[in-house]
Design a protein around this motif. Structure first.
Motif, PDB file in Angstrom:
ATOM      1  N   GLY A  35       0.418  -0.954  -0.095  1.00 19.90           N
ATOM      2  CA  GLY A  35       0.318   0.422  -0.240  1.00 19.90           C
ATOM      3  C   GLY A  35       0.867   1.074   0.315  1.00 19.90           C
ATOM      4  N   GLU A  36       1.525   1.531   0.532  1.00 17.68           N
ATOM      5  CA  GLU A  36       2.582   2.387   1.235  1.00 17.68           C
ATOM      6  C   GLU A  36       3.274   2.398  -0.944  1.00 17.68           C
ATOM      7  OE1 GLU A  36       5.559   1.781   3.668  1.00 17.68           O
ATOM      8  OE2 GLU A  36       4.404   1.305   5.397  1.00 17.68           O
ATOM      9  N   GLY A  37       3.735   1.638  -1.384  1.00 21.87           N
ATOM     10  CA  GLY A  37       4.876   1.711  -3.104  1.00 21.87           C
ATOM     11  C   GLY A  37       3.359   2.282  -3.365  1.00 21.87           C
ATOM     12  N   LEU A  38       2.104   1.394  -4.037  1.00 25.37           N
ATOM     13  CA  LEU A  38       1.092   2.312  -4.716  1.00 25.37           C
ATOM     14  C   LEU A  38       0.561   3.875  -3.588  1.00 25.37           C
ATOM     15  CD1 LEU A  38      -1.729  -0.475  -3.918  1.00 25.37           C
ATOM     16  CD2 LEU A  38      -0.687   0.025  -5.878  1.00 25.37           C
ATOM     17  N   ARG A  39       0.581   3.833  -2.915  1.00 23.47           N
ATOM     18  CA  ARG A  39      -0.116   5.324  -2.510  1.00 23.47           C
ATOM     19  C   ARG A  39       1.676   6.753  -2.703  1.00 23.47           C
ATOM     20  NH1 ARG A  39      -1.339   3.004   2.021  1.00 23.47           N
ATOM     21  NH2 ARG A  39       0.415   3.167   3.377  1.00 23.47           N
ATOM     22  N   VAL A  45       3.219   6.307  -5.440  1.00 24.64           N
ATOM     23  CA  VAL A  45       2.784   6.444  -6.527  1.00 24.64           C
ATOM     24  C   VAL A  45       1.831   7.407  -6.977  1.00 24.64           C
ATOM     25  CG1 VAL A  45       2.243   5.148  -9.368  1.00 24.64           C
ATOM     26  CG2 VAL A  45       3.773   4.254  -7.563  1.00 24.64           C
ATOM     27  N   VAL A  46       0.777   7.004  -6.571  1.00 27.08           N
ATOM     28  CA  VAL A  46      -0.291   7.815  -6.483  1.00 27.08           C
ATOM     29  C   VAL A  46      -0.036   9.981  -6.021  1.00 27.08           C
ATOM     30  CG1 VAL A  46      -3.056   8.352  -5.920  1.00 27.08           C
ATOM     31  CG2 VAL A  46      -1.911   6.256  -6.210  1.00 27.08           C
ATOM     32  N   ARG A  47       0.229   9.680  -5.515  1.00 32.43           N
ATOM     33  CA  ARG A  47       0.511  11.163  -4.930  1.00 32.43           C
ATOM     34  C   ARG A  47       1.836  11.774  -5.060  1.00 32.43           C
ATOM     35  NH1 ARG A  47       0.596   9.560   1.765  1.00 32.43           N
ATOM     36  NH2 ARG A  47      -1.486   8.981   2.098  1.00 32.43           N
ATOM     37  N   ASP A  48       2.474  11.327  -5.825  1.00 27.97           N
ATOM     38  CA  ASP A  48       3.443  11.560  -6.699  1.00 27.97           C
ATOM     39  C   ASP A  48       3.742  12.046  -8.858  1.00 27.97           C
ATOM     40  OD1 ASP A  48       6.625  12.419  -8.741  1.00 27.97           O
ATOM     41  OD2 ASP A  48       7.344  12.458  -6.548  1.00 27.97           O
ATOM     42  N   ALA A  49       3.056  13.369  -9.022  1.00 21.20           N
ATOM     43  CA  ALA A  49       2.707  13.729  -9.831  1.00 21.20           C
ATOM     44  C   ALA A  49       3.863  13.400 -11.598  1.00 21.20           C
ATOM     45  CB  ALA A  49       2.989  15.472  -9.931  1.00 21.20           C
ATOM     46  N   SER A  50       4.776  13.209 -10.878  1.00 19.78           N
ATOM     47  CA  SER A  50       5.567  12.116 -12.235  1.00 19.78           C
ATOM     48  C   SER A  50       5.190  10.858 -12.306  1.00 19.78           C
ATOM     49  CB  SER A  50       6.830  12.420 -11.846  1.00 19.78           C
ATOM     50  OG  SER A  50       7.700  14.165 -11.764  1.00 19.78           O
ATOM     51  N   LEU A  51       5.520  10.463 -11.080  1.00 15.07           N
ATOM     52  CA  LEU A  51       5.043   8.648 -10.799  1.00 15.07           C
ATOM     53  C   LEU A  51       3.698   8.676 -11.615  1.00 15.07           C
ATOM     54  CD1 LEU A  51       7.281   7.638  -7.797  1.00 15.07           C
ATOM     55  CD2 LEU A  51       7.767   7.224  -9.921  1.00 15.07           C
ATOM     56  N   ARG A  52       2.961   9.726 -11.530  1.00 11.85           N
ATOM     57  CA  ARG A  52       1.291   9.064 -11.318  1.00 11.85           C
ATOM     58  C   ARG A  52       1.364   9.399 -12.866  1.00 11.85           C
ATOM     59  NH1 ARG A  52      -0.544  11.963  -8.148  1.00 11.85           N
ATOM     60  NH2 ARG A  52      -0.892  14.349  -9.873  1.00 11.85           N
ATOM     61  N   ALA A  53       1.756  10.343 -13.746  1.00 10.53           N
ATOM     62  CA  ALA A  53       1.794  10.753 -15.315  1.00 10.53           C
ATOM     63  C   ALA A  53       2.439   9.524 -15.612  1.00 10.53           C
ATOM     64  CB  ALA A  53       2.687  11.636 -15.460  1.00 10.53           C
ATOM     65  N   ILE A  54       3.472   8.738 -15.098  1.00 11.99           N
ATOM     66  CA  ILE A  54       4.587   7.666 -15.629  1.00 11.99           C
ATOM     67  C   ILE A  54       3.548   6.654 -15.903  1.00 11.99           C
ATOM     68  CG2 ILE A  54       6.400   5.903 -15.338  1.00 11.99           C
ATOM     69  CD1 ILE A  54       8.058   8.503 -14.493  1.00 11.99           C
ATOM     70  N   ALA A  55       2.818   6.236 -14.626  1.00 14.25           N
ATOM     71  CA  ALA A  55       2.043   4.910 -14.880  1.00 14.25           C
ATOM     72  C   ALA A  55       0.593   5.180 -15.747  1.00 14.25           C
ATOM     73  CB  ALA A  55       1.372   5.281 -12.752  1.00 14.25           C
ATOM     74  N   ALA A  56       0.414   6.632 -15.675  1.00 11.75           N
ATOM     75  CA  ALA A  56      -0.673   6.811 -16.745  1.00 11.75           C
ATOM     76  C   ALA A  56      -0.080   6.159 -17.873  1.00 11.75           C
ATOM     77  CB  ALA A  56      -1.317   7.711 -16.375  1.00 11.75           C
ATOM     78  N   ALA A  99       7.776  -2.091  -9.262  1.00 10.20           N
ATOM     79  CA  ALA A  99       7.005  -3.284  -9.086  1.00 10.20           C
ATOM     80  C   ALA A  99       5.252  -3.047  -9.423  1.00 10.20           C
ATOM     81  CB  ALA A  99       7.026  -4.374  -7.729  1.00 10.20           C
ATOM     82  N   THR A 100       4.574  -1.595  -8.634  1.00  4.54           N
ATOM     83  CA  THR A 100       3.299  -1.206  -8.831  1.00  4.54           C
ATOM     84  C   THR A 100       3.256  -0.754 -10.693  1.00  4.54           C
ATOM     85  OG1 THR A 100       3.444  -1.270  -6.668  1.00  4.54           O
ATOM     86  CG2 THR A 100       2.034   0.796  -8.143  1.00  4.54           C
ATOM     87  N   ILE A 101       4.771   0.032 -10.898  1.00  8.02           N
ATOM     88  CA  ILE A 101       3.944   0.694 -12.338  1.00  8.02           C
ATOM     89  C   ILE A 101       4.534  -0.568 -13.477  1.00  8.02           C
ATOM     90  CG2 ILE A 101       4.965   1.888 -14.252  1.00  8.02           C
ATOM     91  CD1 ILE A 101       5.931   3.918 -12.270  1.00  8.02           C
ATOM     92  N   ASN A 102       4.579  -1.486 -12.954  1.00  7.08           N
ATOM     93  CA  ASN A 102       4.844  -3.163 -13.644  1.00  7.08           C
ATOM     94  C   ASN A 102       3.572  -3.554 -13.988  1.00  7.08           C
ATOM     95  OD1 ASN A 102       7.068  -2.213 -14.978  1.00  7.08           O
ATOM     96  ND2 ASN A 102       8.481  -4.115 -13.480  1.00  7.08           N
ATOM     97  N   PHE A 103       3.270  -3.884 -12.505  1.00  8.25           N
ATOM     98  CA  PHE A 103       2.294  -4.503 -11.924  1.00  8.25           C
ATOM     99  C   PHE A 103       0.501  -3.907 -13.116  1.00  8.25           C
ATOM    100  CE2 PHE A 103      -2.127  -4.608  -9.904  1.00  8.25           C
ATOM    101  CZ  PHE A 103      -2.026  -6.044  -9.718  1.00  8.25           C
ATOM    102  N   LEU A 104       0.536  -2.394 -13.229  1.00 11.79           N
ATOM    103  CA  LEU A 104      -0.293  -1.456 -13.508  1.00 11.79           C
ATOM    104  C   LEU A 104      -0.300  -2.144 -14.839  1.00 11.79           C
ATOM    105  CD1 LEU A 104      -0.536   1.933 -11.442  1.00 11.79           C
ATOM    106  CD2 LEU A 104      -1.833  -0.574 -11.398  1.00 11.79           C
TER     107      LEU A 104
END
Length: 400
Positions: A202-206, A208-219, A345-350
Motif C-alpha cells: 500500500g505504501e508503494g501504491l500511495r 505512485v498515486v501522490r507523486d505527480a511524475s510517478l502518477r503520469a508515468i503509471a498512466a 513493481a507497482t508500475i509494472n503491475f499496473l
C-alpha cells in the motif's frame, strides 16, 4: 567517471547481459522442449506461455516489497541461481511430462520477476544521479542486443545439442550471471520499516498515486501497454490476411523492430542531454505514434509495402525505446531509494495487468470492425501515452 571504470556497474552489466541472453534464448529452447520432447500442441504451448507470464500478475507487488527489504544484490544473485537450478533439472524431469514443464515455466517466471524488479531498482543505489541515463542506456543496449540475438542463439543450440541440453546451456548463463552480480561490493542498503507486506504494498501504491511524475508515468505505461498489446494482436492479422504477406516476409518485417530498438538504446543517453528529459519523452513518443499510424494506410504485398513496413518498424523501435529508457531514468530520479523496488513493481503491475484485456479487445475489434479499422483504432490509442507524458514533462520542472 565513465561507467566502464565503475567496478560495481561493470559486474551488474556483465551479469545482466548473460541473464538477458539466457532469458531470450529460453523463449525458444523451453517451448521446443515441449514440442520436440513432449509432443505438445498449440493448446499446450498456450498454457506454457500463460503460466510463464502469470507470476507478473500474482507476485510483482510482493516482490517489490522483498527488493526494498533486502539488498538488491541478494535478490539478483538468488533469482539467477534459482533459474539456473530449475533449468538444469529439465533433462532429468522430462519423464514427468508436460505438467513438470509447466512448473518449470511458472518457477522461472517467478524468478524472472524478482530479477527484473531488482536490477531496475539497483542502479540508483550503485551510480550517481548524473550517471543514470548512461547506465540505463548501457543496460538497455545489452537487453536489445539479447532480444535480437537470443532467439537465434537458442535455436542454434537446439540444432547443435537438442532442446533439453540447450536449456541446460541457459542454466549455465544464469549461473554465470549470479556469480558476476555477487562481485558487486556496494553494501549500502536503505533501511525499510519491517511492517506487514500488504501495508508496504500500500505504501508503494500511495507513493505512485501522490507523486505527480510517478502518477503520469503509471498512466502513460497503462495507456501504452493496453494499446500496444491490442495493436500487436491485430498487427499479425494485418500482415498475413490484409496484406497477404508470406510467412518468411512476415518474419523479416517483425524482426525489423529489433535493430530499431537497439538504435534507440544507443541514443537514449545522448538525447536527454541534448534536448532534456521532458522533450524527449513527449516528442519521441508522439513522432513514433505518427509513424506507426502510416501502417494502416498500406496496401498489397509488393516490395514498396514491405520496405515501408521495415522502415516504419525501425523508426518506431528507435523512438519508442528512447522514450522507454528516458522514462525509466526519470522514475529512478524521482523515486526515494527506500521504495525503488515497490514503485518499479507497482508500475509494472499496473501496466502489464492491462495487456490481457488489450489483447482480447484487439482481437474482438478485428472481428467486428475489420482488421484495418481495428489496427487504426489501436494505433490511435497509442496517442494517449504522449498525452500523459505531457503532464510528466510539466511535473519535471525543477526536479531533474
Amino acid at each position: 567517471m565513465s561507467l566502464w571504470k565503475h567496478h560495481d556497474f561493470r559486474w551488474l552489466w556483465l551479469g545482466q547481459s548473460a541473464s538477458q541472453l539466457a532469458s531470450f534464448a529460453g523463449q525458444v529452447t523451453v517451448p521446443l522442449v515441449a514440442v520436440t520432447s513432449l509432443g505438445a500442441g498449440a493448446a499446450q504451448l498456450g498454457i506454457l506461455r500463460a503460466v510463464q507470464g502469470l507470476p507478473i500478475l500474482l507476485f510483482s507487488l510482493a516482490v517489490g516489497v522483498l527488493v526494498d527489504r533486502l539488498r538488491s544484490r541478494t535478490v539478483l544473485v538468488a533469482a539467477d541461481l534459482g533459474r539456473a537450478v530449475v533449468l538444469a533439472s529439465v533433462p532429468l524431469g522430462l519423464g514427468l511430462g508436460l505438467p513438470f514443464l509447466y512448473v518449470v515455466g511458472f518457477t522461472v517466471g517467478l524468478f524472472t520477476v524478482c530479477f527484473d524488479v531488482a536490477y531496475m531498482a539497483s542502479l540508483p543505489q550503485l551510480v550517481e544521479r548524473n550517471q543514470l541515463a548512461q547506465g540505463n542506456s548501457m543496460l538497455e543496449t545489452t537487453r536489445s542486443a539479447a532480444q535480437i540475438c537470443g532467439p537465434a542463439f537458442g535455436g542454434g543450440l537446439v540444432s547443435l545439442l537438442g532442446a533439453p541440453i540447450a536449456v541446460v546451456a541457459g542454466a549455465v548463463l544464469y549461473a554465470f550471471s549470479s556469480l558476476s552480480v555477487s562481485r558487486i561490493r556496494n553494501r549500502v542498503s536503505t533501511p525499510v520499516a519491517q511492517s506487514g507486506v500488504l501495508r508496504q504494498i500500500g505504501e508503494g501504491l500511495r507513493v505512485v498515486v501522490r507523486d505527480a511524475s510517478l502518477r503520469a508515468i503509471a498512466a502513460a505505461t497503462c495507456a501504452y501497454q493496453f494499446s500496444f498489446t491490442a495493436l500487436t494482436t491485430v498487427y499479425l492479422l494485418f500482415l498475413t490476411r490484409t496484406l497477404d504477406l508470406p510467412g518468411a516476409v512476415v518474419g523479416l518485417v517483425m524482426a525489423s523492430f529489433g535493430p530499431g530498438v537497439l538504435i534507440g538504446s544507443l541514443l537514449s543517453a545522448w538525447l536527454p542531454r541534448r534536448f532534456g528529459y521532458g522533450r524527449v519523452v513527449v516528442y519521441a513518443a508522439l513522432v513514433s505514434d505518427l509513424v506507426m499510424l502510416i501502417t494502416s494506410t498500406l496496401h498489397g504485398p509488393g516490395p514498396i509495402t514491405v520496405a515501408a513496413l521495415i522502415a516504419i518498424n525501425i523508426l518506431y523501435g528507435a523512438l519508442s525505446q528512447s522514450v522507454d529508457v528516458a522514462v525509466v531514468a526519470i522514475r529512478q530520479l524521482v523515486t526515494p531509494l527506500p521504495v525503488q523496488g515497490r514503485v518499479v513493481a507497482t508500475i509494472n503491475f499496473l501496466g502489464l495487468g492491462l495487456t490481457p484485456l488489450g489483447a482480447l479487445l484487439g482481437g474482438a475489434a478485428a472481428g467486428v470492425f475489420g482488421v484495418r479499422t481495428a489496427l487504426l483504432v489501436a494505433t490511435a490509442g497509442l496517442f494517449l501515452s504522449p498525452l500523459c507524458l505531457t503532464r510528466l514533462s510539466r511535473s519535471l520542472v525543477g526536479r531533474v
